[in-house]
Design an enzyme around this catalytic site. Structure first.
Site, mmCIF file in Angstrom:
data_model
loop_
_atom_site.group_PDB
_atom_site.id
_atom_site.type_symbol
_atom_site.label_atom_id
_atom_site.label_comp_id
_atom_site.label_asym_id
_atom_site.label_seq_id
_atom_site.Cartn_x
_atom_site.Cartn_y
_atom_site.Cartn_z
ATOM 1 N N ASP A 12 4.018 38.710 -39.452
ATOM 2 C CA ASP A 12 5.120 39.591 -39.879
ATOM 3 C C ASP A 12 6.324 38.835 -40.423
ATOM 4 O O ASP A 12 7.468 39.270 -40.299
ATOM 5 C CB ASP A 12 5.569 40.499 -38.714
ATOM 6 C CG ASP A 12 4.431 41.346 -38.199
ATOM 7 O OD1 ASP A 12 3.550 41.694 -39.004
ATOM 8 O OD2 ASP A 12 4.415 41.658 -36.997
ATOM 9 N N LYS A 15 5.287 38.114 -45.534
ATOM 10 C CA LYS A 15 4.340 37.563 -46.528
ATOM 11 C C LYS A 15 4.102 38.543 -47.673
ATOM 12 O O LYS A 15 4.042 38.146 -48.835
ATOM 13 C CB LYS A 15 2.990 37.234 -45.850
ATOM 14 C CG LYS A 15 3.086 36.221 -44.740
ATOM 15 C CD LYS A 15 1.777 36.085 -43.992
ATOM 16 C CE LYS A 15 1.386 37.274 -43.174
ATOM 17 N NZ LYS A 15 2.215 37.543 -41.982
ATOM 18 N N GLY A 16 3.937 39.841 -47.307
ATOM 19 C CA GLY A 16 3.629 40.850 -48.320
ATOM 20 C C GLY A 16 4.675 40.879 -49.422
ATOM 21 O O GLY A 16 4.351 40.837 -50.612
ATOM 22 N N GLY A 39 -0.426 43.956 -41.513
ATOM 23 C CA GLY A 39 0.368 45.029 -42.112
ATOM 24 C C GLY A 39 1.397 44.359 -42.989
ATOM 25 O O GLY A 39 2.336 43.750 -42.485
ATOM 26 N N HIS A 40 1.204 44.416 -44.290
ATOM 27 C CA HIS A 40 2.092 43.726 -45.234
ATOM 28 C C HIS A 40 2.931 44.769 -45.968
ATOM 29 O O HIS A 40 2.397 45.585 -46.728
ATOM 30 C CB HIS A 40 1.277 42.871 -46.212
ATOM 31 C CG HIS A 40 0.547 41.757 -45.523
ATOM 32 N ND1 HIS A 40 -0.253 40.858 -46.178
ATOM 33 C CD2 HIS A 40 0.523 41.376 -44.219
ATOM 34 C CE1 HIS A 40 -0.739 39.995 -45.313
ATOM 35 N NE2 HIS A 40 -0.299 40.289 -44.121
ATOM 36 N N ARG A 142 -23.966 35.782 -35.617
ATOM 37 C CA ARG A 142 -25.025 36.005 -36.611
ATOM 38 C C ARG A 142 -25.704 37.377 -36.500
ATOM 39 O O ARG A 142 -26.911 37.502 -36.573
ATOM 40 C CB ARG A 142 -26.059 34.865 -36.545
ATOM 41 C CG ARG A 142 -25.411 33.535 -36.830
ATOM 42 C CD ARG A 142 -26.254 32.375 -36.442
ATOM 43 N NE ARG A 142 -26.453 32.317 -34.998
ATOM 44 C CZ ARG A 142 -27.071 31.329 -34.371
ATOM 45 N NH1 ARG A 142 -27.582 30.333 -35.075
ATOM 46 N NH2 ARG A 142 -27.213 31.327 -33.073
ATOM 47 N N GLN A 221 -1.596 37.408 -40.706
ATOM 48 C CA GLN A 221 -1.142 36.895 -39.418
ATOM 49 C C GLN A 221 -0.256 35.653 -39.635
ATOM 50 O O GLN A 221 0.354 35.542 -40.671
ATOM 51 C CB GLN A 221 -2.327 36.585 -38.482
ATOM 52 C CG GLN A 221 -3.052 37.811 -37.963
ATOM 53 C CD GLN A 221 -4.020 38.411 -38.963
ATOM 54 O OE1 GLN A 221 -4.880 37.734 -39.492
ATOM 55 N NE2 GLN A 221 -3.897 39.688 -39.230
ATOM 56 N N ARG A 300 4.511 49.071 -32.658
ATOM 57 C CA ARG A 300 5.028 48.522 -31.393
ATOM 58 C C ARG A 300 6.323 47.746 -31.637
ATOM 59 O O ARG A 300 6.453 47.084 -32.673
ATOM 60 C CB ARG A 300 4.002 47.555 -30.783
ATOM 61 C CG ARG A 300 2.731 48.214 -30.311
ATOM 62 C CD ARG A 300 1.755 47.195 -29.757
ATOM 63 N NE ARG A 300 1.198 46.339 -30.810
ATOM 64 C CZ ARG A 300 0.356 45.348 -30.590
ATOM 65 N NH1 ARG A 300 -0.016 45.053 -29.364
ATOM 66 N NH2 ARG A 300 -0.114 44.628 -31.593
ATOM 67 N N SER A 409 15.052 34.770 -48.585
ATOM 68 C CA SER A 409 14.956 36.200 -48.819
ATOM 69 C C SER A 409 16.110 36.877 -48.074
ATOM 70 O O SER A 409 16.305 36.647 -46.881
ATOM 71 C CB SER A 409 13.599 36.691 -48.309
ATOM 72 O OG SER A 409 13.530 38.084 -48.352
HETATM 73 P P1 GDP Z 1 4.094 40.538 -43.272
HETATM 74 O O1 GDP Z 1 3.063 41.065 -42.337
HETATM 75 O O2 GDP Z 1 4.283 39.078 -43.135
HETATM 76 O O3 GDP Z 1 3.872 40.964 -44.688
HETATM 77 O O4 GDP Z 1 5.474 41.204 -42.801
HETATM 78 P P2 GDP Z 1 5.716 42.744 -42.363
HETATM 79 O O5 GDP Z 1 5.637 43.598 -43.560
HETATM 80 O O6 GDP Z 1 4.844 43.091 -41.211
HETATM 81 O O7 GDP Z 1 7.174 42.666 -41.770
HETATM 82 C C1 GDP Z 1 8.247 42.210 -42.508
HETATM 83 C C2 GDP Z 1 9.324 43.320 -42.534
HETATM 84 O O8 GDP Z 1 10.546 42.758 -42.965
HETATM 85 C C3 GDP Z 1 9.021 44.430 -43.517
HETATM 86 O O9 GDP Z 1 9.543 45.616 -43.017
HETATM 87 C C4 GDP Z 1 9.769 43.997 -44.783
HETATM 88 O O10 GDP Z 1 10.138 45.092 -45.595
HETATM 89 C C5 GDP Z 1 10.986 43.355 -44.180
HETATM 90 N N1 GDP Z 1 11.569 42.249 -44.960
HETATM 91 C C6 GDP Z 1 10.937 41.279 -45.674
HETATM 92 N N2 GDP Z 1 11.829 40.391 -46.138
HETATM 93 C C7 GDP Z 1 13.040 40.803 -45.709
HETATM 94 C C8 GDP Z 1 14.362 40.275 -45.834
HETATM 95 O O11 GDP Z 1 14.606 39.224 -46.427
HETATM 96 N N3 GDP Z 1 15.370 40.974 -45.233
HETATM 97 C C9 GDP Z 1 15.146 42.119 -44.537
HETATM 98 N N4 GDP Z 1 16.195 42.729 -43.989
HETATM 99 N N5 GDP Z 1 13.919 42.644 -44.395
HETATM 100 C C10 GDP Z 1 12.882 41.983 -44.956
HETATM 101 P P1 IMO Z 2 0.394 40.328 -40.375
HETATM 102 O O1 IMO Z 2 -0.580 39.913 -41.424
HETATM 103 C C1 IMO Z 2 1.663 40.192 -36.215
HETATM 104 C C2 IMO Z 2 -1.462 39.920 -33.182
HETATM 105 C C3 IMO Z 2 -1.657 41.112 -32.279
HETATM 106 C C4 IMO Z 2 -2.161 40.424 -31.009
HETATM 107 C C5 IMO Z 2 -3.033 39.309 -31.568
HETATM 108 C C6 IMO Z 2 -4.494 39.651 -31.666
HETATM 109 O O2 IMO Z 2 1.000 41.662 -40.587
HETATM 110 O O3 IMO Z 2 1.401 39.263 -40.128
HETATM 111 P P2 IMO Z 2 -5.983 41.256 -33.174
HETATM 112 O O4 IMO Z 2 -5.736 42.652 -33.651
HETATM 113 O O5 IMO Z 2 -6.107 40.258 -34.255
HETATM 114 O O6 IMO Z 2 -7.093 41.199 -32.175
HETATM 115 O O7 IMO Z 2 -4.656 40.890 -32.327
HETATM 116 O O8 IMO Z 2 -2.540 39.045 -32.879
HETATM 117 N N1 IMO Z 2 -1.540 40.228 -34.629
HETATM 118 C C7 IMO Z 2 -0.476 40.252 -35.429
HETATM 119 N N2 IMO Z 2 0.827 40.117 -35.157
HETATM 120 N N3 IMO Z 2 1.258 40.362 -37.487
HETATM 121 C C8 IMO Z 2 -0.052 40.472 -37.783
HETATM 122 O O9 IMO Z 2 -0.513 40.506 -39.042
HETATM 123 C C9 IMO Z 2 -0.987 40.471 -36.729
HETATM 124 N N4 IMO Z 2 -2.335 40.597 -36.651
HETATM 125 C C10 IMO Z 2 -2.655 40.431 -35.369
HETATM 126 O O10 IMO Z 2 -0.442 41.789 -32.057
HETATM 127 O O11 IMO Z 2 -1.085 39.833 -30.336
HETATM 128 MG MG MG Z 3 2.863 42.456 -40.779
#
Ligand code: GDP
Ligand code: IMO
Ligand code: MG
Length: 421
Positions: A12, A15-16, A39-40, A142, A221, A300, A409
């Site tokens: 989180d 990256k997205g 979740g990106h 496998r 992740q 969560r 960012s």
């Molecule tokens: P990812 O899984 O790495 O793609 O990240 P997520 O989408 O799960 O979580 C990142 C959250 O931070 C999202 O709600 C984005 O919209 C938000 N976000 C990303 N970059 C920034 C930033 O520079 N500032 C703020 N305030 N929010 C950001």
């Molecule tokens: P993105 O790509 C944050 C965490 C789960 C749990 C552990 C194992 O959005 O950054 P799993 O479902 O893989 O069996 O869960 O890894 N987890 C993440 N935490 N961002 C993610 O993906 C995650 N994908 C899995 O919360 O602790």
């Molecule tokens: Mg995410």
């Protein structure tokens, strides 16, 4: 040539958004591991979308997107995502390719994930319950079904065999939920997914590379969730690090050029497991509130804390990071005082190495304090216009890591990225 964008923390990191920003500079965006646990979040024309399996290049007309062999694909989630993408007026089928070697998540994988977490009680991983662990277990064991198997007449027979095997495991775990609705959805989604371009991903990508096309590998992740190098057993089930690009797409290591690591200006974690800089006080609450730190996949609340430079340095080493993108810097605007972790105190000894078994040692972070900048940085477009306290914060991090923060960012929007090259 392949560049990589991956997470350096516990996921989180943003990256997205970063992949979406860089996508126009590349011909192909390719996911190499993970599945719908990811979740990106992207903002397209100010409208939010969360992608789970579709690469974050899908909103760029000229970019092809590949779901690589290293991904475990859930047809049900995939179908829902396609519908969400279509609501933006995008023809998702046009630029989307799926590797025939990608493994399929079946409904009983999700059931097994749930049953396994229940059986662990207090020691549960905090999985997203998307079936990731069981699907990768079937891959290394496998047994699993792959996208290419869809073309085979024996797909349903093989599915039933796998289901029976899973049923025995579920009985052993005393898990008796009715999953017939999941199964119905699954077979509908299987028909849906048949319309896509299922390709030999490794030839597809290597041919493009030899034609001089540019590939961006998109990680899911984060490095501290890597199955080998993360905080085991509180990890995901794939190699989230740059090495995963080679096995997850079929590209040779020499083809990889830049490894762009994404880190928040602070740190979060969702799910169980060690988190040395976690703040369980009102400062942590404040970070969660301002940063809107709630899971993009499960909703969560994310655990929040200060940036952990020990873990980041480790991630830079394992990945061979060449550039860092620091995200969510604007979230720190409101804080009087900031802290960064420069070491771990374990048994009265300070170390700057990640211990073998973080979850079994008593440790506390060694923290260095910085003065906050107390300035709204969201409108700033130029590095030199950033407050001096923030430049100091960034420079300390650059020096500590030996890798530079090349982009900052300062908001969730596509255009909110300050270059510092
Ligand atoms: P990812 O899984 O790495 O793609 O990240 P997520 O989408 O799960 O979580 C990142 C959250 O931070 C999202 O709600 C984005 O919209 C938000 N976000 C990303 N970059 C920034 C930033 O520079 N500032 C703020 N305030 N929010 C950001
Ligand atoms: P993105 O790509 C944050 C965490 C789960 C749990 C552990 C194992 O959005 O950054 P799993 O479902 O893989 O069996 O869960 O890894 N987890 C993440 N935490 N961002 C993610 O993906 C995650 N994908 C899995 O919360 O602790
Ligand atoms: Mg995410």
């Amino acid at each position: 040539m392949v560049d990589v964008i991956l997470g350096l923390q516990w996921g989180d990191e943003g990256k997205g958004k970063i992949v979406d920003f860089f996508a126009p500079r590349y011909d192909i965006i390719a996911r190499f591991q993970g599945g719908p646990n990811a979740g990106h979040t992207l903002y397209v024309n100010d409208k939010k979308i969360v992608l789970h399996q579709i690469p974050s290049g899908i909103f760029h007309e000229k970019t092809s997107n590949l779901i690589g062999n290293g991904v475990v694909l859930d047809p049900v989630t995939f179908r829902k995502e396609c519908e969400a993408v279509a609501s933006f007026g995008i023809d998702y089928k046009k630029n989307l390719y799926i590797s025939q070697r990608a493994h399929i998540i079946v409904p009983t994988h999700r059931a097994l994930d749930k049953a396994s977490e229940i059986s662990k009680g207090n020691e549960k991983i905090g999985s997203t319950l998307k079936g990731i662990g069981p699907a990768y277990m079937d891959k290394t064991g496998r047994n699993g079904l792959r996208m290419g198997d869809l073309l085979d007449k024996s797909f349903t027979t093989e599915y039933i065999k796998l289901r029976l095997k899973h049923q025995r495991l579920l009985d052993g775990l005393n898990f008796h939920d009715d999953i017939s609705i999941w199964e119905e959805e699954f077979f509908e989604a299987i028909e849906f997914i048949r319309q896509f371009k299922v390709v030999n991903g490794e030839y597809f990508i290597n041919e493009k590379i030899s034609q001089g096309r540019k590939v961006l590998a998109e990680g899911a992740q984060g490095s501290m969730l890597d199955v080998d190098f993360g905080t085991f057993p509180f990890v995901t089930s794939s190699n989230t690090i740059s090495a995963g690009v080679c096995t997850g797409l079929g590209v040779a290591p020499q083809k990889i050029k830049d490894v762009i690591g994404v880190s928040k200006a602070y740190c979060t974690r969702v799910g169980s497991g060690p988190f040395p800089t976690e703040l369980t006080n009102e400062v942590g609450e404040e970070l969660r509130k301002i940063g809107k730190e709630f899971g993009a996949t499960t909703g969560r609340p994310r655990r929040c804390g200060w940036i952990d430079l020990v873990a980041l340095k480790f991630a830079c080493m394992i990945n061979g990071v060449t550039k860092i993108v620091m995200t969510k810097a604007d979230v720190l605007d409101a804080f009087e005082k900031l802290q960064v972790c420069t070491g771990y105190n374990i048994n009265q000894q300070v170390t700057d190495e990640i211990p073998f078994q973080m979850s079994r040692v008593e440790m506390s972070p060694v923290l260095k304090s910085f003065k906050g900048w107390k300035t709204d940085i969201a409108p700033i477009k130029d590095y030199n216009a950033l407050p001096p306290q923030m430049q100091e914060y960034v420079q300390f991090i650059n020096q500590f890591l030996g890798v530079n923060v090349c982009y900052i960012s300062n908001g969730p929007g596509r255009e909110q990225l300050i270059e510092n090259m």
